[in-house]
Design a protein around this motif. Sequence first.
Motif, PDB file in Angstrom:
ATOM      1  N   GLY A  25      -1.151 -38.505   3.711  1.00 49.71           N
ATOM      2  CA  GLY A  25      -2.178 -37.485   3.866  1.00 49.71           C
ATOM      3  C   GLY A  25      -1.261 -36.251   3.729  1.00 49.71           C
ATOM      4  N   PRO A  26      -2.348 -35.006   3.889  1.00 45.24           N
ATOM      5  CA  PRO A  26      -1.505 -33.771   3.619  1.00 45.24           C
ATOM      6  C   PRO A  26      -0.522 -33.545   4.733  1.00 45.24           C
ATOM      7  N   GLU A  49      19.091 -41.505  -0.450  1.00 47.77           N
ATOM      8  CA  GLU A  49      19.426 -41.337  -1.967  1.00 47.77           C
ATOM      9  C   GLU A  49      18.113 -41.230  -2.695  1.00 47.77           C
ATOM     10  N   ALA A  50      17.264 -41.941  -2.201  1.00 44.80           N
ATOM     11  CA  ALA A  50      15.694 -41.647  -3.026  1.00 44.80           C
ATOM     12  C   ALA A  50      15.428 -40.349  -2.756  1.00 44.80           C
ATOM     13  N   PHE A  51      15.455 -39.613  -1.725  1.00 47.69           N
ATOM     14  CA  PHE A  51      15.138 -38.340  -1.524  1.00 47.69           C
ATOM     15  C   PHE A  51      15.922 -37.347  -2.548  1.00 47.69           C
ATOM     16  N   ALA A  52      17.282 -37.513  -2.514  1.00 49.26           N
ATOM     17  CA  ALA A  52      18.144 -36.884  -3.474  1.00 49.26           C
ATOM     18  C   ALA A  52      17.789 -36.993  -4.963  1.00 49.26           C
ATOM     19  N   GLU A  53      17.452 -38.003  -5.268  1.00 49.24           N
ATOM     20  CA  GLU A  53      16.993 -38.505  -6.823  1.00 49.24           C
ATOM     21  C   GLU A  53      15.669 -37.628  -7.039  1.00 49.24           C
ATOM     22  N   ARG A  54      14.717 -37.626  -6.102  1.00 49.18           N
ATOM     23  CA  ARG A  54      13.247 -37.071  -6.283  1.00 49.18           C
ATOM     24  C   ARG A  54      13.713 -35.538  -6.404  1.00 49.18           C
ATOM     25  N   LEU A  55      14.549 -34.907  -5.788  1.00 47.11           N
ATOM     26  CA  LEU A  55      14.976 -33.470  -5.958  1.00 47.11           C
ATOM     27  C   LEU A  55      15.943 -33.155  -6.788  1.00 47.11           C
ATOM     28  N   GLY A  56      16.242 -34.218  -7.628  1.00 50.40           N
ATOM     29  CA  GLY A  56      17.335 -33.798  -8.828  1.00 50.40           C
ATOM     30  C   GLY A  56      18.543 -33.556  -8.337  1.00 50.40           C
ATOM     31  N   ALA A  57      18.987 -33.994  -7.212  1.00 48.10           N
ATOM     32  CA  ALA A  57      20.298 -33.451  -6.837  1.00 48.10           C
ATOM     33  C   ALA A  57      21.563 -34.471  -7.455  1.00 48.10           C
ATOM     34  N   ALA A  58      22.296 -34.032  -7.959  1.00 50.40           N
ATOM     35  CA  ALA A  58      23.453 -34.730  -8.809  1.00 50.40           C
ATOM     36  C   ALA A  58      24.167 -35.596  -7.754  1.00 50.40           C
ATOM     37  N   ALA A  92       3.932 -24.749   4.193  1.00 51.41           N
ATOM     38  CA  ALA A  92       3.680 -25.025   3.009  1.00 51.41           C
ATOM     39  C   ALA A  92       4.068 -23.734   2.083  1.00 51.41           C
ATOM     40  N   ALA A  93       4.198 -22.456   2.547  1.00 54.13           N
ATOM     41  CA  ALA A  93       4.598 -21.356   1.724  1.00 54.13           C
ATOM     42  C   ALA A  93       6.038 -21.637   1.316  1.00 54.13           C
ATOM     43  N   ALA A  94       6.887 -22.301   2.158  1.00 53.85           N
ATOM     44  CA  ALA A  94       8.385 -22.645   1.686  1.00 53.85           C
ATOM     45  C   ALA A  94       8.656 -23.325   0.621  1.00 53.85           C
ATOM     46  N   TRP A  95       7.525 -24.152   0.125  1.00 57.55           N
ATOM     47  CA  TRP A  95       7.597 -25.168  -1.070  1.00 57.55           C
ATOM     48  C   TRP A  95       6.526 -25.047  -2.047  1.00 57.55           C
ATOM     49  N   ARG A  96       5.626 -24.069  -1.793  1.00 60.55           N
ATOM     50  CA  ARG A  96       4.465 -23.961  -2.781  1.00 60.55           C
ATOM     51  C   ARG A  96       4.635 -24.704  -4.208  1.00 60.55           C
ATOM     52  N   ASP A  97       3.808 -25.552  -4.626  1.00 58.89           N
ATOM     53  CA  ASP A  97       3.737 -26.178  -5.931  1.00 58.89           C
ATOM     54  C   ASP A  97       5.204 -26.677  -6.068  1.00 58.89           C
ATOM     55  N   ALA A  98       5.882 -27.219  -5.255  1.00 59.88           N
ATOM     56  CA  ALA A  98       7.111 -27.870  -5.592  1.00 59.88           C
ATOM     57  C   ALA A  98       7.409 -29.003  -4.589  1.00 59.88           C
ATOM     58  N   VAL A  99       8.111 -30.196  -4.876  1.00 59.75           N
ATOM     59  CA  VAL A  99       8.242 -30.996  -4.089  1.00 59.75           C
ATOM     60  C   VAL A  99       9.299 -30.682  -2.946  1.00 59.75           C
ATOM     61  N   ALA A 100       9.381 -31.230  -1.742  1.00 64.26           N
ATOM     62  CA  ALA A 100       9.946 -30.808  -0.736  1.00 64.26           C
ATOM     63  C   ALA A 100      10.597 -32.066   0.267  1.00 64.26           C
ATOM     64  N   LEU A 101      11.604 -31.702   0.659  1.00 63.23           N
ATOM     65  CA  LEU A 101      12.290 -32.550   1.508  1.00 63.23           C
ATOM     66  C   LEU A 101      12.312 -31.899   2.941  1.00 63.23           C
ATOM     67  N   VAL A 102      11.540 -32.529   4.094  1.00 65.43           N
ATOM     68  CA  VAL A 102      11.623 -31.685   5.401  1.00 65.43           C
ATOM     69  C   VAL A 102      12.339 -32.558   6.411  1.00 65.43           C
ATOM     70  N   LEU A 103      13.408 -32.225   7.028  1.00 65.21           N
ATOM     71  CA  LEU A 103      14.132 -33.119   8.057  1.00 65.21           C
ATOM     72  C   LEU A 103      13.530 -32.337   9.192  1.00 65.21           C
ATOM     73  N   VAL A 135       7.280 -34.408   0.574  1.00 70.65           N
ATOM     74  CA  VAL A 135       6.187 -33.736   0.559  1.00 70.65           C
ATOM     75  C   VAL A 135       5.855 -33.573  -1.142  1.00 70.65           C
ATOM     76  N   GLY A 136       4.979 -34.011  -1.569  1.00 70.90           N
ATOM     77  CA  GLY A 136       4.740 -33.834  -2.959  1.00 70.90           C
ATOM     78  C   GLY A 136       4.111 -32.587  -3.384  1.00 70.90           C
ATOM     79  N   ARG A 137       4.059 -32.057  -4.756  1.00 65.41           N
ATOM     80  CA  ARG A 137       3.577 -30.735  -5.216  1.00 65.41           C
ATOM     81  C   ARG A 137       2.164 -30.490  -4.688  1.00 65.41           C
ATOM     82  N   ASP A 138       1.343 -31.721  -4.426  1.00 58.59           N
ATOM     83  CA  ASP A 138      -0.002 -31.377  -4.039  1.00 58.59           C
ATOM     84  C   ASP A 138      -0.056 -31.171  -2.420  1.00 58.59           C
ATOM     85  N   GLY A 139       1.006 -31.355  -1.799  1.00 56.98           N
ATOM     86  CA  GLY A 139       1.114 -30.841  -0.261  1.00 56.98           C
ATOM     87  C   GLY A 139       0.775 -32.102   0.522  1.00 56.98           C
ATOM     88  N   ARG A 140       0.697 -33.404  -0.167  1.00 57.09           N
ATOM     89  CA  ARG A 140       0.564 -34.592   0.406  1.00 57.09           C
ATOM     90  C   ARG A 140       2.112 -35.304   0.695  1.00 57.09           C
TER      91      ARG A 140
END
Length: 156
Positions: free
Chosen positions: A7-8, A131-140, A25-36, A112-117
């Motif tokens: 869900g959103p 590790e999966a979160f890091a890969e999704r955000l392109g972290a080396a 949502a303004a912190a990552w508008r139109d981008a993938v986000a990792l929120v802890l 959180v995906g680009r669509d806010g879900r």
Amino acid sequence: MSARSSGPFPDLALPGLDGGGGPLAAAWRDAVALVLIGHGDCSTTRLALPFLERIHRRRTRGTALLVLQDEAAAARVLQAELGLSVPIRLEPSPYPLAAALRIEAVPTLLQVGRDGRIERVSEGFDRQALEAFAERLGAAGPLFEPSDRAPAFRPG
């Protein structure tokens, strides 16, 4: 898993540690986000934070965000102790974000995906999930080094 896993993502306004803030949502508008979402007094949150920081520093896309269920003074101490540069928002009691997400344990990490879900949820400290979160955000990588002595999993 007790946290809402689809869900959103709730677009609540939370204050920033630096005094800013606003809708999350303004912190990552139109981008993938990792929120802890965590608490500075939680040993499992403290275990996860250096790896969130690594993801934040190494990412090539998206954003990472830390939501602390602490007072500003305690959050600043934690930030200084761990050398955190990841953006920090504060979630005051009665924890409206945690309630909206039905979070029962910290830390809880949400992708959180680009669509806010919400795309993925992980509770506690989970190396594979991080590790999966890091890969999704392109972290080396690698995210984990042998000297980290990080467990495979620790509940929150």
